[in-house]
Design a protein around this motif. Structure first.
Motif, PDB file in Angstrom:
ATOM      1  N   THR A  86       1.153  -1.275  -0.397  1.00  0.00           N
ATOM      2  CA  THR A  86       0.232   0.365   0.428  1.00  0.00           C
ATOM      3  C   THR A  86       0.414   1.871   0.435  1.00  0.00           C
ATOM      4  O   THR A  86       2.274   1.309  -0.248  1.00  0.00           O
ATOM      5  CB  THR A  86      -0.969  -0.197   1.421  1.00  0.00           C
ATOM      6  OG1 THR A  86      -1.741   0.882   1.561  1.00  0.00           O
ATOM      7  CG2 THR A  86      -0.140  -0.235   2.462  1.00  0.00           C
ATOM      8  N   ARG A  87       0.352   2.503   0.749  1.00  0.00           N
ATOM      9  CA  ARG A  87       0.914   3.434  -0.872  1.00  0.00           C
ATOM     10  C   ARG A  87       1.196   4.514   0.979  1.00  0.00           C
ATOM     11  O   ARG A  87      -0.404   4.412   1.526  1.00  0.00           O
ATOM     12  CB  ARG A  87       0.372   4.386  -1.494  1.00  0.00           C
ATOM     13  CG  ARG A  87       1.186   3.768  -2.854  1.00  0.00           C
ATOM     14  CD  ARG A  87       0.988   4.531  -3.658  1.00  0.00           C
ATOM     15  NE  ARG A  87       1.654   4.057  -5.249  1.00  0.00           N
ATOM     16  CZ  ARG A  87       2.694   3.899  -5.945  1.00  0.00           C
ATOM     17  NH1 ARG A  87       3.846   4.750  -5.038  1.00  0.00           N
ATOM     18  NH2 ARG A  87       2.933   2.831  -6.800  1.00  0.00           N
ATOM     19  N   VAL A  88       1.693   5.307   1.094  1.00  0.00           N
ATOM     20  CA  VAL A  88       1.841   6.560   2.004  1.00  0.00           C
ATOM     21  C   VAL A  88       0.711   7.694   1.352  1.00  0.00           C
ATOM     22  O   VAL A  88       1.360   7.733   0.510  1.00  0.00           O
ATOM     23  CB  VAL A  88       2.812   7.409   2.095  1.00  0.00           C
ATOM     24  CG1 VAL A  88       3.173   8.435   3.411  1.00  0.00           C
ATOM     25  CG2 VAL A  88       3.766   5.441   3.076  1.00  0.00           C
ATOM     26  N   LEU A  89      -0.082   8.329   2.042  1.00  0.00           N
ATOM     27  CA  LEU A  89      -1.086   8.958   1.558  1.00  0.00           C
ATOM     28  C   LEU A  89      -0.699  10.669   2.407  1.00  0.00           C
ATOM     29  O   LEU A  89      -0.254  12.260   1.711  1.00  0.00           O
ATOM     30  CB  LEU A  89      -2.569   8.979   1.513  1.00  0.00           C
ATOM     31  CG  LEU A  89      -2.601   7.696   0.958  1.00  0.00           C
ATOM     32  CD1 LEU A  89      -4.879   8.029   1.369  1.00  0.00           C
ATOM     33  CD2 LEU A  89      -2.629   8.156  -0.205  1.00  0.00           C
ATOM     34  N   ASP A  90      -0.418  10.450   3.454  1.00  0.00           N
ATOM     35  CA  ASP A  90       0.015  11.663   3.975  1.00  0.00           C
ATOM     36  C   ASP A  90       1.065  11.281   5.146  1.00  0.00           C
ATOM     37  O   ASP A  90       1.531  10.738   6.086  1.00  0.00           O
ATOM     38  CB  ASP A  90      -0.967  12.293   4.988  1.00  0.00           C
ATOM     39  CG  ASP A  90      -1.008  13.979   4.953  1.00  0.00           C
ATOM     40  OD1 ASP A  90       0.042  14.268   5.425  1.00  0.00           O
ATOM     41  OD2 ASP A  90      -2.202  14.390   5.400  1.00  0.00           O
ATOM     42  N   VAL A  91       1.891  12.494   5.327  1.00  0.00           N
ATOM     43  CA  VAL A  91       2.638  12.692   6.335  1.00  0.00           C
ATOM     44  C   VAL A  91       2.745  13.884   7.278  1.00  0.00           C
ATOM     45  O   VAL A  91       3.208  14.389   7.267  1.00  0.00           O
ATOM     46  CB  VAL A  91       4.274  12.489   6.361  1.00  0.00           C
ATOM     47  CG1 VAL A  91       5.347  11.874   7.928  1.00  0.00           C
ATOM     48  CG2 VAL A  91       4.092  11.108   5.742  1.00  0.00           C
ATOM     49  N   VAL A 111       2.650  11.310  12.327  1.00  0.00           N
ATOM     50  CA  VAL A 111       1.361  10.606  11.841  1.00  0.00           C
ATOM     51  C   VAL A 111       2.219  10.294  10.267  1.00  0.00           C
ATOM     52  O   VAL A 111       1.303  10.925   9.716  1.00  0.00           O
ATOM     53  CB  VAL A 111      -0.102  11.834  12.446  1.00  0.00           C
ATOM     54  CG1 VAL A 111      -1.002  10.747  11.503  1.00  0.00           C
ATOM     55  CG2 VAL A 111      -0.214  11.819  14.080  1.00  0.00           C
ATOM     56  N   VAL A 112       1.876   9.257  10.399  1.00  0.00           N
ATOM     57  CA  VAL A 112       1.750   7.961   8.458  1.00  0.00           C
ATOM     58  C   VAL A 112      -0.043   7.483   8.151  1.00  0.00           C
ATOM     59  O   VAL A 112       0.025   7.025   9.620  1.00  0.00           O
ATOM     60  CB  VAL A 112       2.398   7.017   9.038  1.00  0.00           C
ATOM     61  CG1 VAL A 112       2.483   6.941   7.205  1.00  0.00           C
ATOM     62  CG2 VAL A 112       3.459   7.412   9.006  1.00  0.00           C
ATOM     63  N   VAL A 113      -0.437   8.037   7.585  1.00  0.00           N
ATOM     64  CA  VAL A 113      -1.558   7.987   7.117  1.00  0.00           C
ATOM     65  C   VAL A 113      -1.727   7.122   5.821  1.00  0.00           C
ATOM     66  O   VAL A 113      -0.713   7.804   4.603  1.00  0.00           O
ATOM     67  CB  VAL A 113      -2.680   9.891   6.946  1.00  0.00           C
ATOM     68  CG1 VAL A 113      -4.147   8.626   6.405  1.00  0.00           C
ATOM     69  CG2 VAL A 113      -2.963   9.825   7.602  1.00  0.00           C
ATOM     70  N   LEU A 114      -1.942   6.072   5.651  1.00  0.00           N
ATOM     71  CA  LEU A 114      -1.835   5.133   4.692  1.00  0.00           C
ATOM     72  C   LEU A 114      -3.685   4.939   3.595  1.00  0.00           C
ATOM     73  O   LEU A 114      -4.282   5.482   4.277  1.00  0.00           O
ATOM     74  CB  LEU A 114      -2.144   3.462   5.169  1.00  0.00           C
ATOM     75  CG  LEU A 114      -0.170   3.788   5.821  1.00  0.00           C
ATOM     76  CD1 LEU A 114       0.125   2.388   6.474  1.00  0.00           C
ATOM     77  CD2 LEU A 114       1.233   3.944   5.290  1.00  0.00           C
TER      78      LEU A 114
END
Length: 416
Positions: free
Chosen positions: A283-288, A296-299
């Motif tokens: 999966t990909r990282v959407l936001d950090v 906060v890492v949002v996947l």
């Protein structure tokens, strides 16, 4: 993970999120478990772990039989080529329409939890003028030690209490169209050590001997369940059981002298051990961002793609290993919140993970999610896109599908 980085670095790479199922690893898992069991024993694959068509077909080709517990699993097993007469249909409660479909399809072996279940099966088998076989599922007196998920020894929807069968054996006897042929005992799950497995198998066999002595009926078939462990969403190898086969042969020969030439046929079941290590979620990282002093890492994946059932206690709470596939490889730092994209604060994989620094767009992977991954998650919640499911053989993509949720019907044709 280097092979995954290479695969997803190609121009024709699968889209993300993606569940990858390595069919070579699946074959290795099956061969290892088959070698850990007595040659004469039957092995059922529990479809609940992962009913992907390619996974089912590979295990059918390898010689597994199917253990199903719903009409959807039955249809999936039939489509994958499993013989209905060799299937085991389980579940603590079955609708008439589902039993009817199974009998009509040719299923002839059912695990039954109560006298009512035997009566229901007899009534439906009579409509087709056929005889079916039943295993009486037993809820043993006490749980075995070391269980990952307790399935016996407590008040439960699973099985008939031992005392009930001993006190009223006539309630569990033959019907006109149902022939009880033995017992089904499944006492726990996700056991990583041979000693823990043997403890539950010893207890189950001793219970069967008690039941046989009290009823005077020697079983034709004994399903000892499974409980074979595997890592879930964490790095690591599936456990090995190098002495288990010999220990089981000695146990069964002591209980049923001359086994396997005489005595009952014996079966085992497995889901997670067979398929757990073959699956990876990419999966990909959407936001950090930074929030209240934490990273906060949002996947693009969260509890809707992995681990949703941990909230229902079907799976333990998870803190997945999140491994960067490419990009800067700085030092790992503690205290990272790993979240998904859902509009709920419950969509969190970890509150204080130790991770390398990640950036939006970067690919990450979660290992060992071939069992209870996508198919044990909250896929309908908030209607985000489903992950693709990719099969890989010899490092090459051999298939790619996407599970689609059925839309609401407005034509009045809903049944059952």
């Amino acid at each position: 993970m280097s092979s995954l980085a290479e695969l997803f670095g190609r121009p024709d790479a699968p889209p993300t999120p993606a569940y990858l199922y390595d069919l070579d690893e699946l074959a290795r898992s099956h061969a290892a478990l088959r070698a850990a069991l007595p040659r004469a024993a039957e092995l059922f694959y529990s479809l609940k772990a992962n009913p992907h068509p390619a996974v089912l077909a590979a295990l059918a080709t390898a010689g597994c039989q199917a253990e199903v517990c719903s009409p959807g699993e039955l249809r999936a097993a039939l489509a994958a080529g499993y013989a209905p007469a060799a299937m085991l249909y389980t579940g603590p409660g079955k609708r008439d329409v589902d039993v009817d479909e199974a009998v009509r399809a040719g299923v002839r072996l059912f695990s039954i939890d109560s006298p009512y279940g035997l009566d229901q099966l007899d009534r439906i088998a009579a409509e087709y003028g056929t005889e079916v076989r039943a295993l009486v599922r037993i809820n043993d007196d006490t749980p075995s030690p070391g269980q990952g998920l307790t399935m016996t020894g407590v008040a439960s929807q699973f099985g008939a209490d031992v005392w009930w069968v001993l006190d009223r054996p006539e309630l569990f006897g033959p019907r006109r169209h149902v022939r009880p042929v033995g017992f089904h005992l499944y006492t726990g799950s996700n056991l990583t050590g041979e000693d823990a497995l043997m403890a539950q198998f010893n207890q189950s066999v001793a219970t069967v001997r008690r039941l046989a002595a009290a009823t005077g009926v020697e079983p034709e078939l004994l399903d000892l369940g499974g409980g074979f462990g595997a890592p879930f969403a964490r790095a690591g190898a599936r456990p090995e059981y190098p002495k288990l086969a010999d220990r089981l042969v000695r146990l069964l020969d002591d209980a049923f002298p001359g086994w396997p030439e005489s005595g009952p046929a014996v079966a085992f079941e497995s889901g997670r051990h067979l398929v757990g290590t073959c699956g990876t979620l990419v999966t990909r990282v959407l936001d950090v961002k930074r929030s209240q002093g934490s990273t906060v890492v949002v996947l693009e994946s969260g509890i809707h793609h992995l681990g949703g059932m941990s909230g229902l206690r079907r799976l333990p709470p998870i803190v997945p290993d999140v491994v960067a596939l490419a990009g800067p490889a700085g030092p790992a730092r503690p205290g990272t919140i790993v979240a998904g994209p859902l509009c709920t604060p419950l969509d969190t994989w970890a509150r204080s993970a130790t991770l390398v620094e990640l950036t939006p767009g970067q690919l990450v992977a979660v290992p060992n999610v071939g069992a209870y991954g996508l198919y044990a998650s909250l896929v309908a919640f908030l209607a985000h896109p489903m992950p693709v499911e990719v099969t890989v053989t010899g490092g090459r993509v051999t298939g790619m599908t996407r599970l689609e949720l059925t839309r609401h019907s407005t034509n009045g044709s809903v049944r059952g």
